[in-house]
Design a protein around this motif. Structure first.
Motif, PDB file in Angstrom:
ATOM      1  N   ARG A 231      36.048  44.769  40.396  1.00  0.00           N
ATOM      2  CA  ARG A 231      35.439  43.823  39.461  1.00  0.00           C
ATOM      3  C   ARG A 231      33.922  43.735  39.655  1.00  0.00           C
ATOM      4  NH1 ARG A 231      40.034  38.938  39.435  1.00  0.00           N
ATOM      5  NH2 ARG A 231      41.724  40.269  38.626  1.00  0.00           N
ATOM      6  N   LEU A 232      33.463  43.787  40.867  1.00  0.00           N
ATOM      7  CA  LEU A 232      32.015  43.747  41.103  1.00  0.00           C
ATOM      8  C   LEU A 232      31.335  44.995  40.565  1.00  0.00           C
ATOM      9  CD1 LEU A 232      32.037  42.170  44.659  1.00  0.00           C
ATOM     10  CD2 LEU A 232      30.817  41.235  42.683  1.00  0.00           C
ATOM     11  N   ILE A 233      31.981  46.127  40.714  1.00  0.00           N
ATOM     12  CA  ILE A 233      31.429  47.356  40.134  1.00  0.00           C
ATOM     13  C   ILE A 233      31.395  47.244  38.613  1.00  0.00           C
ATOM     14  CG2 ILE A 233      31.846  49.826  39.791  1.00  0.00           C
ATOM     15  CD1 ILE A 233      32.952  49.858  42.679  1.00  0.00           C
ATOM     16  N   GLY A 234      32.474  46.702  38.043  1.00  0.00           N
ATOM     17  CA  GLY A 234      32.528  46.518  36.595  1.00  0.00           C
ATOM     18  C   GLY A 234      31.425  45.609  36.084  1.00  0.00           C
ATOM     19  N   ALA A 235      31.073  44.603  36.882  1.00  0.00           N
ATOM     20  CA  ALA A 235      30.052  43.636  36.471  1.00  0.00           C
ATOM     21  C   ALA A 235      28.639  44.098  36.782  1.00  0.00           C
ATOM     22  CB  ALA A 235      30.316  42.295  37.139  1.00  0.00           C
ATOM     23  N   GLY A 236      28.488  45.281  37.375  1.00  0.00           N
ATOM     24  CA  GLY A 236      27.160  45.826  37.606  1.00  0.00           C
ATOM     25  C   GLY A 236      26.520  45.389  38.898  1.00  0.00           C
ATOM     26  N   ILE A 237      27.284  45.423  39.987  1.00  0.00           N
ATOM     27  CA  ILE A 237      26.755  44.995  41.279  1.00  0.00           C
ATOM     28  C   ILE A 237      25.498  45.765  41.660  1.00  0.00           C
ATOM     29  CG2 ILE A 237      28.258  46.590  42.547  1.00  0.00           C
ATOM     30  CD1 ILE A 237      27.216  43.060  43.695  1.00  0.00           C
ATOM     31  N   GLU A 238      25.376  47.011  41.202  1.00  0.00           N
ATOM     32  CA  GLU A 238      24.224  47.841  41.586  1.00  0.00           C
ATOM     33  C   GLU A 238      22.904  47.312  41.010  1.00  0.00           C
ATOM     34  OE1 GLU A 238      25.533  49.321  37.605  1.00  0.00           O
ATOM     35  OE2 GLU A 238      26.544  48.701  39.446  1.00  0.00           O
ATOM     36  N   GLU A 239      22.983  46.442  40.001  1.00  0.00           N
ATOM     37  CA  GLU A 239      21.769  45.886  39.400  1.00  0.00           C
ATOM     38  C   GLU A 239      21.407  44.521  39.991  1.00  0.00           C
ATOM     39  OE1 GLU A 239      21.292  46.357  35.117  1.00  0.00           O
ATOM     40  OE2 GLU A 239      23.227  47.406  35.073  1.00  0.00           O
ATOM     41  N   THR A 240      22.189  44.049  40.934  1.00  0.00           N
ATOM     42  CA  THR A 240      21.977  42.732  41.524  1.00  0.00           C
ATOM     43  C   THR A 240      21.462  42.856  42.946  1.00  0.00           C
ATOM     44  OG1 THR A 240      24.157  42.471  42.575  1.00  0.00           O
ATOM     45  CG2 THR A 240      24.011  41.992  40.209  1.00  0.00           C
ATOM     46  N   ASP A 241      21.334  41.707  43.595  1.00  0.00           N
ATOM     47  CA  ASP A 241      20.959  41.689  45.011  1.00  0.00           C
ATOM     48  C   ASP A 241      22.188  41.629  45.911  1.00  0.00           C
ATOM     49  OD1 ASP A 241      17.795  41.185  45.181  1.00  0.00           O
ATOM     50  OD2 ASP A 241      18.629  40.223  43.399  1.00  0.00           O
ATOM     51  N   GLY A 242      23.386  41.541  45.313  1.00  0.00           N
ATOM     52  CA  GLY A 242      24.605  41.513  46.104  1.00  0.00           C
ATOM     53  C   GLY A 242      25.605  40.510  45.561  1.00  0.00           C
ATOM     54  N   PHE A 243      26.448  39.997  46.445  1.00  0.00           N
ATOM     55  CA  PHE A 243      27.491  39.061  46.033  1.00  0.00           C
ATOM     56  C   PHE A 243      27.510  37.865  46.978  1.00  0.00           C
ATOM     57  CE2 PHE A 243      29.349  42.532  48.531  1.00  0.00           C
ATOM     58  CZ  PHE A 243      30.004  41.873  49.561  1.00  0.00           C
ATOM     59  N   PHE A 244      28.178  36.792  46.539  1.00  0.00           N
ATOM     60  CA  PHE A 244      28.308  35.592  47.364  1.00  0.00           C
ATOM     61  C   PHE A 244      29.778  35.352  47.684  1.00  0.00           C
ATOM     62  CE2 PHE A 244      28.138  34.223  42.900  1.00  0.00           C
ATOM     63  CZ  PHE A 244      29.261  33.427  42.780  1.00  0.00           C
ATOM     64  N   LEU A 245      30.017  34.710  48.830  1.00  0.00           N
ATOM     65  CA  LEU A 245      31.376  34.512  49.331  1.00  0.00           C
ATOM     66  C   LEU A 245      31.607  33.058  49.743  1.00  0.00           C
ATOM     67  CD1 LEU A 245      31.592  37.615  51.732  1.00  0.00           C
ATOM     68  CD2 LEU A 245      32.499  37.446  49.401  1.00  0.00           C
ATOM     69  N   ASN A 246      32.871  32.632  49.609  1.00  0.00           N
ATOM     70  CA  ASN A 246      33.374  31.398  50.233  1.00  0.00           C
ATOM     71  C   ASN A 246      33.029  30.120  49.484  1.00  0.00           C
ATOM     72  OD1 ASN A 246      35.059  30.823  52.521  1.00  0.00           O
ATOM     73  ND2 ASN A 246      33.344  29.765  53.486  1.00  0.00           N
ATOM     74  N   THR A 247      32.553  30.204  48.241  1.00  0.00           N
ATOM     75  CA  THR A 247      32.188  28.976  47.535  1.00  0.00           C
ATOM     76  C   THR A 247      33.394  28.105  47.216  1.00  0.00           C
ATOM     77  OG1 THR A 247      32.318  30.117  45.400  1.00  0.00           O
ATOM     78  CG2 THR A 247      30.168  30.028  46.464  1.00  0.00           C
ATOM     79  N   ALA A 248      34.559  28.700  47.102  1.00  0.00           N
ATOM     80  CA  ALA A 248      35.754  27.933  46.777  1.00  0.00           C
ATOM     81  C   ALA A 248      36.655  27.757  47.986  1.00  0.00           C
ATOM     82  CB  ALA A 248      36.534  28.623  45.652  1.00  0.00           C
ATOM     83  N   ALA A 249      36.175  28.152  49.163  1.00  0.00           N
ATOM     84  CA  ALA A 249      37.055  28.203  50.327  1.00  0.00           C
ATOM     85  C   ALA A 249      36.396  27.560  51.539  1.00  0.00           C
ATOM     86  CB  ALA A 249      37.431  29.651  50.629  1.00  0.00           C
ATOM     87  N   PHE A 250      37.123  27.591  52.650  1.00  0.00           N
ATOM     88  CA  PHE A 250      36.694  26.990  53.908  1.00  0.00           C
ATOM     89  C   PHE A 250      36.803  27.994  55.055  1.00  0.00           C
ATOM     90  CE2 PHE A 250      38.047  23.752  51.011  1.00  0.00           C
ATOM     91  CZ  PHE A 250      37.259  22.644  51.252  1.00  0.00           C
ATOM     92  N   GLN A 251      36.864  29.289  54.716  1.00  0.00           N
ATOM     93  CA  GLN A 251      37.034  30.314  55.743  1.00  0.00           C
ATOM     94  C   GLN A 251      35.853  30.300  56.705  1.00  0.00           C
ATOM     95  OE1 GLN A 251      39.808  31.810  55.737  1.00  0.00           O
ATOM     96  NE2 GLN A 251      40.568  32.029  53.659  1.00  0.00           N
ATOM     97  N   ASP A 252      36.125  30.498  57.994  1.00  0.00           N
ATOM     98  CA  ASP A 252      35.036  30.447  58.968  1.00  0.00           C
ATOM     99  C   ASP A 252      34.083  31.622  58.754  1.00  0.00           C
ATOM    100  OD1 ASP A 252      35.704  32.754  60.752  1.00  0.00           O
ATOM    101  OD2 ASP A 252      37.472  31.551  61.223  1.00  0.00           O
ATOM    102  N   THR A 253      32.895  31.489  59.313  1.00  0.00           N
ATOM    103  CA  THR A 253      31.825  32.443  59.043  1.00  0.00           C
ATOM    104  C   THR A 253      32.158  33.844  59.541  1.00  0.00           C
ATOM    105  OG1 THR A 253      30.181  30.675  59.108  1.00  0.00           O
ATOM    106  CG2 THR A 253      29.379  32.923  59.388  1.00  0.00           C
ATOM    107  N   ASP A 254      32.687  33.964  60.752  1.00  0.00           N
ATOM    108  CA  ASP A 254      32.988  35.294  61.293  1.00  0.00           C
ATOM    109  C   ASP A 254      33.983  36.043  60.411  1.00  0.00           C
ATOM    110  OD1 ASP A 254      31.270  34.913  63.391  1.00  0.00           O
ATOM    111  OD2 ASP A 254      32.825  34.385  64.843  1.00  0.00           O
TER     112      ASP A 254
END
Length: 392
Positions: A231-254
């Motif tokens: 999905r990130l490739i489909g949305a054009g990840i190569e034209e961005t600075d990257g992706f973000f993680l964990n906004t809907a979750a509580f997973q620990d950093t490691d």
């Protein structure tokens, strides 16, 4: 799901309204060797590697980055209410309010908000992080062509208002998780429509010289590395600075960082080979691996596992005993991790948590939770008390 309803506008006057933050503490994540000679040399000397500065991305500047946000409105208001009768709790709320958070842009006309925050950021000497969450169909309801075109005009207005100023954009949380045309999400829509909408928005925002843009990468192990890479490739990840993680979750950093590295490697391998899945036999060029940011606003104590058995535990919905995590910083000690950010609001409710039971009360907490996106004072206090590291 990220609980983000209406943006709260806080009246402020001049520099007194501004708040800047710089995390001077040493990173707690293990350092990794960087592909550049300078970073490798630093690692050989026993120091954490420094990422090379990248033109156009304020998060990749050399040295620590100062973040800007106005004081978090819910926590600030609560501190005033508790000042006389609960001074210790009021102090915790003040500390919570002082941590820079993502500034929500979901108003019909977001330009005045952008203009005000950029002016304050200039005076404070900090970089604002904008949470841009106005995508039609983001709630899995059908989006008309008119809606989609209006969104692009709205994005253009936001981009023009940002202009040459340094800014970070977290673009459309859950937009690549709640994908049209997939199960239970707008069966009349299509993934390609969403990809096209995001690509156009990214190109508009990235036309600015100092705007960093990150796309939705979901959370550790859900809905899956291969699926999110596709999905990130489909949305054009190569034209961005990257992706973000964990906004809907509580997973620990490691755990989140490990997932982010795996997702980044999978994207790079797929783009290099054109293959599906996550090819494990491909030598990935580190320079081709997308970077990412991690939301640490609520993950200080990691994710929740209930002791009781529920038909639907809803581990994402107001889990008890959680705490705020590492403060916003670019000193992550990880080559691929551009920053830890506070994107979700620690003090807002995730909604009514029934956990598969009848009635309105949360069976785990014994109370009826506020609707999604509403300030919840006791929840905010719980997470402030459980902060890792402690709020100070």
């Amino acid at each position: 799901m990220l609980a983000g309803a209406a943006a709260v506008l806080v009246a402020a006057a001049g520099v007194s309204a501004a708040l800047a933050w710089r995390d001077e503490s040493a990173p707690t994540s293990a350092a990794t060797s960087a592909p550049t000679g300078a970073a490798s040399s630093a690692a050989d000397d026993g120091e954490p590697p420094r990422r090379a500065a990248t033109a156009g991305n304020p998060l990749r500047a050399e040295g620590p980055v100062t973040f800007y946000a106005p004081p978090e409105p819910g926590a600030s208001r609560q501190a005033e209410l508790w000042q006389d009768e609960r001074p210790d709790d009021a102090e915790l709320m003040r500390r919570l309010a002082a941590v820079p958070h993502a500034i929500r842009l979901d108003q019909t006309d977001a330009r005045p908000e952008v203009a005000q925050r950029l002016a304050e950021a200039r005076q404070a000497g900090g970089v604002p992080v904008f949470l841009v969450n106005h995508l039609p169909g983001g709630d899995c309801r059908p989006a008309t062509p008119t809606d989609r075109e209006a969104y692009q005009e709205w994005i253009t207005g936001v981009a023009r208002q940002i202009g040459p100023a340094a800014a970070v954009v977290v673009l459309a949380p859950s937009s690549l998780v709640n994908l049209p045309g997939t199960a239970a999400c707008d069966p009349g829509g299509s993934a390609q429509q969403r990809y096209d909408d995001l690509r156009r928005a990214v190109r508009t925002l990235k036309s600015n010289p100092a705007t960093a843009v990150y796309l939705d990468g979901s959370q550790a192990d859900w809905p899956g590395t291969e699926l999110m890479a596709e999905r990130l490739i489909g949305a054009g990840i190569e034209e961005t600075d990257g992706f973000f993680l964990n906004t809907a979750a509580f997973q620990d950093t490691d755990r989140t960082v490990a997932y982010g590295k795996a997702l980044s490697a999978c994207i790079a391998a797929r783009r290099a080979t054109g293959r599906t899945g996550c090819p494990a036999d491909v030598q990935v060029d580190p320079a081709a691996m997308p970077h990412f940011v991690v939301d640490t606003a609520r993950n200080g104590r990691g994710s929740w596992r209930p002791d009781k058995r529920y038909a639907d535990p809803q581990v994402w919905c107001n889990p008890p005993g959680r705490g705020v995590g590492e403060r916003p910083t670019t000193e992550t000690g990880e080559e691929l991790v551009d920053a830890y950010l506070w994107i979700a609001r620690p003090g807002t409710s995730g909604g009514r948590c029934r956990r598969g039971t009848d009635g309105e009360r949360d069976p785990e907490r014994g109370v009826e939770s506020p609707p999604a996106g509403e300030w919840w004072a006791e929840l905010a206090l719980e997470r402030a008390r459980n902060a890792v590291p402690p709020l100070r």
